[in-house]
Design a protein around this motif. Structure first.
Motif, PDB file in Angstrom:
ATOM      1  N   SER A 173      24.357 -10.168  16.520  1.00  0.00           N
ATOM      2  CA  SER A 173      25.167  -9.339  15.637  1.00  0.00           C
ATOM      3  C   SER A 173      25.808  -8.175  16.385  1.00  0.00           C
ATOM      4  N   ASN A 174      27.125  -8.149  16.430  1.00  0.00           N
ATOM      5  CA  ASN A 174      27.832  -7.030  17.053  1.00  0.00           C
ATOM      6  C   ASN A 174      27.631  -5.739  16.268  1.00  0.00           C
ATOM      7  N   ASP A 175      27.556  -5.856  14.931  1.00  0.00           N
ATOM      8  CA  ASP A 175      27.346  -4.676  14.095  1.00  0.00           C
ATOM      9  C   ASP A 175      26.002  -4.024  14.404  1.00  0.00           C
TER      10      ASP A 175
END
Length: 335
Positions: A173-175
């Protein structure tokens, strides 16, 4: 008990679940970065004691960090997991042991108003994070799981947290990566490398690092034994070796072996994983054998000097496994 301590301002809150060694240290050090942090655990007496700076173990500088951040309003303690799950967007799972970790993740995900980011700092075996993700999916719940091993040495754990060699984030997950970088902003701005990888690699890094250090400790102790037979100085030898950039001086001093809260469990978990997969870790097995024999070696040396320890009082100066900590797990004084 709801909350001991209160936050100044309305900034994003970070949660740490755990009241043991790891949770206490992580919550205090994160608050010291300027982030509002709630440390949560159902043990109300422990939470009250912690908020008053009464830490049930000794770790250099930790009490001062806790008191400073409670006074400033950045660090609060709570037993209310429902409020904790509602308010904290990022929660670090930092129990000392992994039992019930999946159940805890499910409970928090169920209570949270939106899918939380759950970063696992608890020492876990390879496959744990993937297993938790599977349990969440089976329960029709959503949460972003991050494997984030920490590398803390008892006695200088506050320093290790504030000056890490690297930050490991196991997630797709980049977030989640962006959120964690924001919380760890002082480290990121200082140039601490951030390695983003998958769960299994992140989980394996911690156990492998512990095993490598154990091998280093065992090797210098083996050499110190040789020094006794060839009129060499083991202290000077370790100093000379440590000045080599390829070797480095830390954890290269002969002594009574490697101990600590997580050391043995990390090595056992790695050894069990290798056995289950049919892989032989011969170097790790040898290092553990040497480490376990060091206390007997010291007793043998004492017996040789005094001829026999029978009916003699023997004094031991220091029970902890190393300076600046009260930790006695696998300490040479108790083996």
């Amino acid at each position: 008990m709801r909350v001991v301590g209160s936050f100044a301002g309305g900034r994003m809150q970070t949660g740490v679940y755990g009241s043991g060694y790891l949770g206490t240290l992580v919550s205090a050090c994160l608050a010291d970065f300027g982030t509002p942090v709630t440390c949560c655990h159902p043990d109300s007496s422990r939470m009250v004691e912690m908020a008053q700076g009464n830490v049930p173990f000794f770790e250099k500088n930790l009490t001062e960090v806790i008191k400073r951040n409670v006074r400033s309003g950045r660090l609060a303690y709570s037993t209310d997991i429902e409020s904790f799950a509602r308010k904290a967007q990022v929660i670090f799972l930092a129990e000392d042991t992994p039992e019930h970790l999946a159940d805890l993740a499910i409970r928090i995900a169920r209570l949270a108003p939106k899918p939380p980011i759950l970063s696992i700092m608890t020492p876990v075996g390879v496959g744990t994070a993937t297993g938790i993700e599977k349990r969440l999916k089976e329960a029709s719940l959503q949460a972003t799981i991050v494997s984030q091993p920490v590398f803390l040495t008892p006695g200088c754990a506050v320093e290790d947290f504030n000056w890490p060699d690297r930050i490991i984030l196991g997630t797709a997950s980049n977030d989640a990566v962006l959120a964690l970088k924001q919380i760890l902003h002082p480290l990121v701005m200082r140039g601490v490398p951030v390695i983003v990888t998958n769960h299994e690699t992140a989980e394996l890094v911690r156990e492998s690092a512990t095993a490598f250090v154990a091998t280093k400790v065992s090797f210098i102790n083996e050499l110190s034994r040789l020094c006794e037979h060839v009129n060499a100085d083991a202290v000077s030898l370790s100093l000379a070796l440590g000045l080599d950039k390829k070797i480095a001086p830390r954890c290269l001093q002969p002594g009574a072996g490697m101990g600590g809260l997580f050391a043995e469990s990390d090595m056992e978990s790695l050894a069990e994983l290798a056995r289950a997969k049919g892989v032989s870790l011969k170097v790790l097995s040898a290092a553990r054998e040497v480490n376990h024999s060091l206390a007997d070696r010291i007793v043998d040396k004492i017996s040789t000097i005094v001829h026999s320890v029978q009916n003699k009082d023997v004094g031991i100066l220091g029970l902890a496994f190393k300076p600046h900590t009260g930790g006695q797990r696998r300490a040479g004084s108790r083996l």
